[in-house]
Motif scaffolding. Structure first.
Motif, PDB file in Angstrom:
ATOM      1  N   VAL A  59       4.719   9.583  -4.082  1.00  0.00           N
ATOM      2  CA  VAL A  59       4.826   8.305  -3.362  1.00  0.00           C
ATOM      3  C   VAL A  59       6.250   8.181  -2.831  1.00  0.00           C
ATOM      4  CG1 VAL A  59       4.605   5.800  -3.505  1.00  0.00           C
ATOM      5  CG2 VAL A  59       3.117   7.251  -4.888  1.00  0.00           C
ATOM      6  N   ILE A  60       6.387   8.081  -1.515  1.00  0.00           N
ATOM      7  CA  ILE A  60       7.729   7.990  -0.928  1.00  0.00           C
ATOM      8  C   ILE A  60       8.057   6.586  -0.416  1.00  0.00           C
ATOM      9  CG2 ILE A  60       7.790  10.424  -0.337  1.00  0.00           C
ATOM     10  CD1 ILE A  60       7.253   7.905   2.433  1.00  0.00           C
ATOM     11  N   GLY A  61       7.041   5.733  -0.403  1.00  0.00           N
ATOM     12  CA  GLY A  61       7.285   4.382   0.084  1.00  0.00           C
ATOM     13  C   GLY A  61       6.018   3.549   0.070  1.00  0.00           C
ATOM     14  N   CYS A  62       6.072   2.424   0.748  1.00  0.00           N
ATOM     15  CA  CYS A  62       4.896   1.540   0.829  1.00  0.00           C
ATOM     16  C   CYS A  62       4.975   0.733   2.112  1.00  0.00           C
ATOM     17  CB  CYS A  62       4.820   0.613  -0.377  1.00  0.00           C
ATOM     18  SG  CYS A  62       6.161  -0.599  -0.450  1.00  0.00           S
ATOM     19  N   GLN A  76       0.852  -1.189   0.000  1.00  0.00           N
ATOM     20  CA  GLN A  76       0.000   0.000   0.000  1.00  0.00           C
ATOM     21  C   GLN A  76       0.890   1.242   0.000  1.00  0.00           C
ATOM     22  OE1 GLN A  76      -2.648   0.632   3.380  1.00  0.00           O
ATOM     23  NE2 GLN A  76      -4.206   1.446   2.003  1.00  0.00           N
ATOM     24  N   PRO A  77       0.682   2.108  -0.965  1.00  0.00           N
ATOM     25  CA  PRO A  77       1.561   3.284  -1.087  1.00  0.00           C
ATOM     26  C   PRO A  77       1.440   4.244   0.092  1.00  0.00           C
ATOM     27  CG  PRO A  77      -0.282   3.423  -2.619  1.00  0.00           C
ATOM     28  CD  PRO A  77      -0.334   2.053  -2.018  1.00  0.00           C
ATOM     29  N   ILE A  78       2.578   4.887   0.409  1.00  0.00           N
ATOM     30  CA  ILE A  78       2.627   5.964   1.415  1.00  0.00           C
ATOM     31  C   ILE A  78       2.957   7.257   0.682  1.00  0.00           C
ATOM     32  CG2 ILE A  78       3.790   6.795   3.502  1.00  0.00           C
ATOM     33  CD1 ILE A  78       4.404   3.873   4.188  1.00  0.00           C
ATOM     34  N   GLN A 132      -1.497   7.519   4.270  1.00  0.00           N
ATOM     35  CA  GLN A 132      -1.666   6.166   3.721  1.00  0.00           C
ATOM     36  C   GLN A 132      -3.140   5.806   3.837  1.00  0.00           C
ATOM     37  OE1 GLN A 132       0.814   3.330   5.764  1.00  0.00           O
ATOM     38  NE2 GLN A 132      -0.318   1.551   5.005  1.00  0.00           N
ATOM     39  N   GLY A 133      -3.720   5.268   2.797  1.00  0.00           N
ATOM     40  CA  GLY A 133      -5.141   4.890   2.860  1.00  0.00           C
ATOM     41  C   GLY A 133      -5.724   4.670   1.483  1.00  0.00           C
TER      42      GLY A 133
END
Length: 512
Positions: A293-296, A283-285, A490-491
């Motif tokens: 998008v900086i992470g997941c 799930q993308p952050i 995130q969501g």
């Protein structure tokens, strides 16, 4: 078909199979018992035949060798001596000119009796044999007897056929015959049994035809129908059927329990760790300020042939059964392989992995520093650890410091919902706090939890942490969180957890 019904059908079929198999085994042994019973009866009758023939030779040959030409006291004395030790012979007669003139029982007859034609003649021994179904001996003129009359030379023997049936024979139908050329001559038992058994088809084991090895012309035929055998052994049969039924029911219950155990959540999880039933979604952050998008976050999912299990089903069982670290090792190996293969993920892309607090206390997390794929990864590996009393120990703090020195980021997950000890926050060596989704969902109603977000952000600033809010679904929630100073979000607003191929496509669209 529903799985519960399928399980019941399998258990039922197993029970039926065991019952049928047990019944067949029971039938087999019953057949062996039936065959053994008939065989014993046949052997018993043949033994009688051979013994009776030996007795006939032992009596008639010596008497004829005496050479008496008329019946007098000397003749009667020898005849009575021969009869004394006889088992089968009940009377001996003396003939003169084919007329019976005296017997051991009646002595000299007042009126001679003419001899009748025999049923068959044994030529080499000059033996004449006749079966008499009703013979009235002179001493027992009111009692007919079934006898075999055997004559050789001047003497004959009266053999009572009842001696063959001495209450030892179990078979209800049997016959002793003498096969002479093409004729079958009845001697004892039930007339016609031999012909019936030879000319008709019967079920296995229920008939027997056998001839004497010493006197091959003498044969016996026996018939015990299955229904007669079962009637005679009904008690044993009932007990055996009850035991077979119990075996079938027990097998069905056992299979039902085994299937239930195999399909139990714990067993599915245990097997799933070895059979790759666990898979991971991403799930993308998002950076709330820039929208990039900086992470997941890596989220575990489970699916096997019995269906899907959700995290709230398998995570408690992983903890309860000490499978957390095995699960974590499987996750790390698979996730690194999948994400490393995505070339478009940039250097410094943050990958958040959930770690169980118990693995911190037990020191398992320290082994991560030895995994070169983690320490040399182009990603920033962030270990998310839920608030727990395990974290509030000197041992946990030492492990945290070791992880940080090795380049890992630490994130306190679901902050505010678990075991909170704010005075020790500054000692945990964490980089990030994660606001639980319940705080975010409370924003729209302006509830108590939502009102705590500014207080959480003060802690974030005080300890120089970054902050991630999870569970963002609306633009309103995003705006409020951005205003509160939350760094990352995130969501479902940004993307649901997705498998690696979908995540690859997602990231490809973001880079356009």
């Amino acid at each position: 078909m529903k799985k519960g019904h399928k399980k019941s059908i399998i258990a039922l079929l197993t029970g039926i199979l065991v019952f049928v198999t047990g019944s067949l085994i029971l039938l087999y042994f019953a057949g062996q018992k039936l065959a053994a019973t008939i065989s014993e009866d046949a052997t018993h009758l043949v033994k009688h035949i051979d013994t009776a023939l030996q007795e006939r030779r032992r009596i008639l040959t010596p008497l004829n060798n005496l050479g008496f030409k008329q019946c007098d006291q000397a003749t009667l004395l020898e005849m009575r001596r021969a009869l004394f030790d006889a088992k089968y012979v009940i009377d001996i007669g003396f003939f003169k000119n084919d007329q019976l003139v005296c017997t051991t029982g009646a002595g000299l007859l007042d009126k001679v009796i003419n001899d009748k034609s025999p049923d068959y003649i044994i030529v080499d021994e000059n033996i004449r044999v006749r079966f008499e179904p009703q013979l009235y001996l002179l001493l027992f003129s009111d009692r007919p007897m079934e006898v075999i009359i055997v004559r050789q030379g001047d003497y004959n023997l009266i053999i009572d056929t009842k001696v063959f049936n001495d209450d030892v024979i179990s078979s209800p139908m049997w016959e002793v015959v003498y096969k002479h050329k093409r004729s079958i001559n009845h001697l004892a038992g039930q007339s016609g049994v031999y012909d019936t058994l030879v000319n008709n088809v019967y079920l296995p084991y229920e008939r027997r035809l056998i001839c004497s090895e010493q006197n091959s012309n003498y044969c016996v035929a026996l018939h015990m129908p299955w229904n007669k055998f079962f009637a005679k052994n009904h008690f044993l049969l009932i007990i055996s059927l009850i035991l077979t039924c119990l075996a079938g029911v027990s097998s069905a219950l056992l299979v039902d329990n085994l299937i239930a155990d195999r399909r139990s959540t714990f067993n599915r999880i245990r097997l799933g760790l070895n059979k790759n039933s666990f898979y991971w979604t991403y799930q993308p952050i998002i950076c709330l300020q820039t929208g990039t998008v900086i992470g997941c976050e890596v989220l575990a999912r489970f699916k096997d042939k019995y269906g899907t299990l959700y995290p709230d089903q398998f995570i408690p069982l992983l903890r309860k059964n000490n499978l957390t670290w095995k699960f974590t090792e499987a996750m790390i190996a698979k996730v690194l392989k999948e994400l490393t293969a995505i070339d478009i993920l940039p250097e410094g892309f943050k990958v958040s992995l959930n770690i169980f607090p118990c693995d911190v206390e037990q020191g398992n997390v320290s082994s991560l520093t030895q995994v070169s794929e983690l320490t040399n990864s182009r990603f920033i590996i962030c270990l998310e650890i839920t608030e727990d009393e395990y974290l509030d120990t000197s041992i946990a703090h030492a492990h945290f410091r070791t992880l940080v020195k090795s380049g890992f980021n630490l994130s306190l997950d679901d902050f505010g919902t678990g075991y909170s000890n704010l005075k020790n926050l500054q000692n945990l060596s964490f980089h990030q706090l994660k606001i639980d989704r319940t705080f975010v969902q409370d924003i729209a109603t302006e509830g108590l939890k939502a009102s705590m977000i500014p207080n959480i952000m003060e802690l974030v600033k005080k300890f120089n942490y970054t902050c991630v809010a999870e569970g963002i679904e609306t633009s309103e929630q995003e705006a409020i969180l951005k205003t509160a100073g939350v760094h990352y979000g995130q969501g479902w607003k940004y993307g649901r957890p997705m498998k690696v191929n979908k995540f690859h496509e997602y990231m490809a669209k973001q880079s356009v």
